[in-house]
Design a protein around this motif. Structure first.
Motif, PDB file in Angstrom:
ATOM      1  N   GLU A  24       0.829  -1.204   0.000  1.00 29.46           N
ATOM      2  CA  GLU A  24       0.000   0.000   0.000  1.00 29.46           C
ATOM      3  C   GLU A  24       0.864   1.255   0.000  1.00 29.46           C
ATOM      4  OE1 GLU A  24      -3.277   0.364  -0.284  1.00 29.46           O
ATOM      5  OE2 GLU A  24      -3.493  -1.800  -0.544  1.00 29.46           O
ATOM      6  N   PHE A  25       1.922   1.236   0.793  1.00 27.18           N
ATOM      7  CA  PHE A  25       2.812   2.401   0.844  1.00 27.18           C
ATOM      8  C   PHE A  25       3.417   2.682  -0.526  1.00 27.18           C
ATOM      9  CE2 PHE A  25       7.142   4.018   1.038  1.00 27.18           C
ATOM     10  CZ  PHE A  25       6.987   5.160   1.796  1.00 27.18           C
ATOM     11  N   ARG A  26       3.905   1.639  -1.180  1.00 29.94           N
ATOM     12  CA  ARG A  26       4.500   1.827  -2.496  1.00 29.94           C
ATOM     13  C   ARG A  26       3.477   2.339  -3.496  1.00 29.94           C
ATOM     14  NH1 ARG A  26       8.258  -3.653  -2.871  1.00 29.94           N
ATOM     15  NH2 ARG A  26      10.245  -2.537  -3.032  1.00 29.94           N
ATOM     16  N   GLY A  27       2.245   1.835  -3.382  1.00 28.12           N
ATOM     17  CA  GLY A  27       1.199   2.308  -4.273  1.00 28.12           C
ATOM     18  C   GLY A  27       0.953   3.797  -4.114  1.00 28.12           C
ATOM     19  N   THR A  28       0.878   4.261  -2.865  1.00 26.43           N
ATOM     20  CA  THR A  28       0.640   5.687  -2.609  1.00 26.43           C
ATOM     21  C   THR A  28       1.806   6.523  -3.105  1.00 26.43           C
ATOM     22  OG1 THR A  28      -0.719   5.169  -0.681  1.00 26.43           O
ATOM     23  CG2 THR A  28       0.193   7.389  -0.823  1.00 26.43           C
ATOM     24  N   ALA A  29       3.039   6.085  -2.792  1.00 22.65           N
ATOM     25  CA  ALA A  29       4.222   6.848  -3.206  1.00 22.65           C
ATOM     26  C   ALA A  29       4.343   6.892  -4.723  1.00 22.65           C
ATOM     27  CB  ALA A  29       5.482   6.241  -2.590  1.00 22.65           C
ATOM     28  N   LEU A  30       4.112   5.753  -5.369  1.00 18.58           N
ATOM     29  CA  LEU A  30       4.208   5.721  -6.827  1.00 18.58           C
ATOM     30  C   LEU A  30       3.119   6.579  -7.451  1.00 18.58           C
ATOM     31  CD1 LEU A  30       5.613   4.598  -9.325  1.00 18.58           C
ATOM     32  CD2 LEU A  30       4.059   2.626  -9.238  1.00 18.58           C
ATOM     33  N   ASN A  31       1.924   6.523  -6.884  1.00 18.31           N
ATOM     34  CA  ASN A  31       0.835   7.362  -7.391  1.00 18.31           C
ATOM     35  C   ASN A  31       1.228   8.839  -7.343  1.00 18.31           C
ATOM     36  OD1 ASN A  31      -2.227   7.802  -8.004  1.00 18.31           O
ATOM     37  ND2 ASN A  31      -1.810   9.077  -6.221  1.00 18.31           N
ATOM     38  N   ASN A  32       1.752   9.282  -6.201  1.00 20.25           N
ATOM     39  CA  ASN A  32       2.134  10.689  -6.064  1.00 20.25           C
ATOM     40  C   ASN A  32       3.256  11.060  -7.027  1.00 20.25           C
ATOM     41  OD1 ASN A  32       0.237  10.876  -4.063  1.00 20.25           O
ATOM     42  ND2 ASN A  32       1.688  10.785  -2.380  1.00 20.25           N
ATOM     43  N   LEU A  33       4.203  10.140  -7.199  1.00 21.08           N
ATOM     44  CA  LEU A  33       5.315  10.408  -8.099  1.00 21.08           C
ATOM     45  C   LEU A  33       4.836  10.505  -9.545  1.00 21.08           C
ATOM     46  CD1 LEU A  33       8.317  10.702  -8.728  1.00 21.08           C
ATOM     47  CD2 LEU A  33       8.492   8.202  -8.707  1.00 21.08           C
ATOM     48  N   VAL A  34       4.029   9.538  -9.965  1.00 20.57           N
ATOM     49  CA  VAL A  34       3.553   9.519 -11.351  1.00 20.57           C
ATOM     50  C   VAL A  34       2.651  10.720 -11.629  1.00 20.57           C
ATOM     51  CG1 VAL A  34       2.061   8.265 -12.965  1.00 20.57           C
ATOM     52  CG2 VAL A  34       3.804   7.038 -11.666  1.00 20.57           C
ATOM     53  N   VAL A  35       1.755  11.030 -10.684  1.00 21.89           N
ATOM     54  CA  VAL A  35       0.874  12.183 -10.878  1.00 21.89           C
ATOM     55  C   VAL A  35       1.691  13.464 -11.007  1.00 21.89           C
ATOM     56  CG1 VAL A  35      -0.867  13.627  -9.750  1.00 21.89           C
ATOM     57  CG2 VAL A  35      -1.148  11.145  -9.800  1.00 21.89           C
ATOM     58  N   GLY A  36       2.733  13.603 -10.177  1.00 17.29           N
ATOM     59  CA  GLY A  36       3.585  14.783 -10.271  1.00 17.29           C
ATOM     60  C   GLY A  36       4.278  14.881 -11.617  1.00 17.29           C
TER      61      GLY A  36
END
Length: 471
Positions: free
Chosen positions: A319-331
């Motif tokens: 879950e943590f990786r999903g959130t971090a990757l989401n924020n990175l990709v969205v940015g």
């Protein structure tokens, strides 16, 4: 209890990951220490029955071991700070050692074990304990200042009790800790924060002062559900646990990681359901979250990879990786860096929840389509809408949102039709009916089903007939 082999394997694995963490994060002073300290490994493989000298050294180590670490030049061990810290620990050790010697001399020879346990408590309060301080959990600071809480006073009591040969263990409740002494065939609670705390259920003086001093309620032996029995080693590990809480309350997340690794190693308990593992996992995640909240999603993902490699997978990491990757990709997508976003998803997509990967795939595809539409619009502005429509037709329809692509095509087609109509209208208004008819015919050939273009052709033909040019 883990075997020596298990502990060595875990220490070697965590130590190997130190190289990874420093490669990822550099030699910063705030690099988390994910390898256990040598003392944690040594005490972790030892039996729980420690000599009083070993117990003293363990308690002082738990009180002072730094949370940070990593590869350091040998000369750094000789810095002024290191020498000062070593001197303070030596002074604390001497203070307790001297106290143990005095205790042995002052203890009445005829004292029963229970009387000796009570004597130790009163001696400790006279010798060391001056004022209760809820967060003062360290033994070294207790000997320096006289300030104590339940954990630091219980640690000192355990050391002194062991020094005269008593059988001592501990009990913890949700927010409190105290000692238990096996004396004369019976177990006696020892509330170490209070000089009347030996067998406290029988003393009026204790009940009159305990809650006022500490703010806690005494947990009697009858209240089994709220009592967790533990050995001396686990009692001392609470010093680390309380230090971890203090560090995180000051947002010193990287330091908290190192102490959590040490506590986990000390207790030799790798199971996911274990308290030390849960504490370790929480500290690892909190440090990663601190990176992500600082906008360092790439470092947060690298940290997650290093932590999982060192300590094993867990659904919370997914879950943590999903959130971090989401924020990175969205940015990245907000900066229109679609290529970088795609590269990160390709690299990390296997580590995140499938639903998250699917959502990011759609977000990237939508951004790719939006960028393709913008590019086609730029072509249209320079080369006309026919060229723009051709550019749009080259978009990979399999990865794009069909509706969004169809909407874009509808707009481009409408603009191209308007462009053709305007060309016809300009010629028609200039009474160039033959050229207008030719333009309209070409337009109908390009869009044979468009009623407006067919109407343009009919209008041009009627004009030619009326003018006599069409006869």
């Amino acid at each position: 209890m883990k075997t020596s082999t298990g502990q060595s394997t875990r220490a070697a694995l965590a130590a190997s990951m130190l190289v990874v963490s420093h490669a990822l994060f550099g030699q910063s002073a705030t690099v988390p220490r994910i390898e256990p300290s040598a003392a944690a490994v040594a005490y972790g493989v030892s039996a729980d029955s420690l000599s009083w000298e070993q117990a003293l050294d363990l308690a002082l180590w738990a009180s002072s071991v730094p949370g940070l670490g990593g590869p350091k030049p040998a000369e750094e061990a000789r810095t002024a700070d290191a020498r000062q810290a070593a001197s303070r620990l030596a002074a604390s050790r001497k203070a307790v050692t001297d106290a143990a010697a005095d205790l042995a001399r002052e203890l009445p020879p005829s004292a029963t074990e229970a009387e000796a346990a009570d004597f130790v408590l009163r001696f400790m309060h006279r010798r060391f304990l001056k004022s209760y301080s809820e967060r003062q959990t360290r033994l070294d600071l207790l000997t320096e200042s006289g300030r104590y809480n339940c954990v630091s006073s219980a640690a000192l009591y355990a050391v002194l009790a062991l020094s005269i040969g008593l059988d001592v263990s501990a009990v913890a409740s949700s927010d409190h800790a105290f000692c238990v002494v096996r004396a004369d065939g019976m177990d006696y609670d020892v509330e170490t924060t209070n000089p009347w705390g030996f067998d406290p259920g029988s003393k009026k003086e204790f009940h009159d002062s305990f809650g006022t001093t500490t703010g806690f309620a005494y947990v009697s032996p009858k209240d089994y559900r709220n009592r967790k029995t533990m050995g001396v080693k686990e009692l001392f590990s609470l010093i680390l646990s309380n230090r971890i809480v203090e560090l995180e309350s000051s947002r010193r997340y990287s330091e908290a990681v190192g102490l959590s690794v040490d506590r986990w190693t000390l207790l030799g308990s790798p199971a996911e359901g274990d308290g030390a593992y849960g504490e370790l996992l929480g500290r690892l995640l909190n440090y990663g979250s601190s990176l992500a909240m600082a906008g360092k999603e790439s470092e947060a993902l690298a940290w997650a990879g290093a932590a999982v490699a060192a300590f094993g997978p867990n659904p919370r990491w997914t879950e943590f990786r999903g959130t971090a990757l989401n924020n990175l990709v969205v940015g990245l997508l907000r900066r229109s860096d679609v290529g970088a976003a795609r590269a990160r998803l390709d690299a990390e997509g296997g580590t995140v929840p499938p639903r998250m990967k699917e959502e990011l795939e759609r977000a990237i595809a939508a951004t790719e389509l939006a960028e393709a539409i913008k590019a086609a619009e730029r072509v249209a502005r320079t080369d006309g809408w026919r060229a723009g429509l051709a550019a749009l037709d080259a978009v990979n329809a399999s990865s794009a949102d069909p509706k969004a692509l169809a909407d874009a095509r509808r707009v481009f087609r409408g603009n191209r039709i308007a462009e053709l109509h305007n060309r016809f209208a300009a010629l028609y208004n200039a009474r160039s009916y033959a050229e207008a008819r030719e333009a309209a015919a070409e337009a109908v050939a390009e869009f044979p089903d468009d009623t407006r273009l067919k109407a343009d052709l009919e209008t041009a033909e009627r004009a030619l007939v009326s003018s006599g040019a069409g006869r």
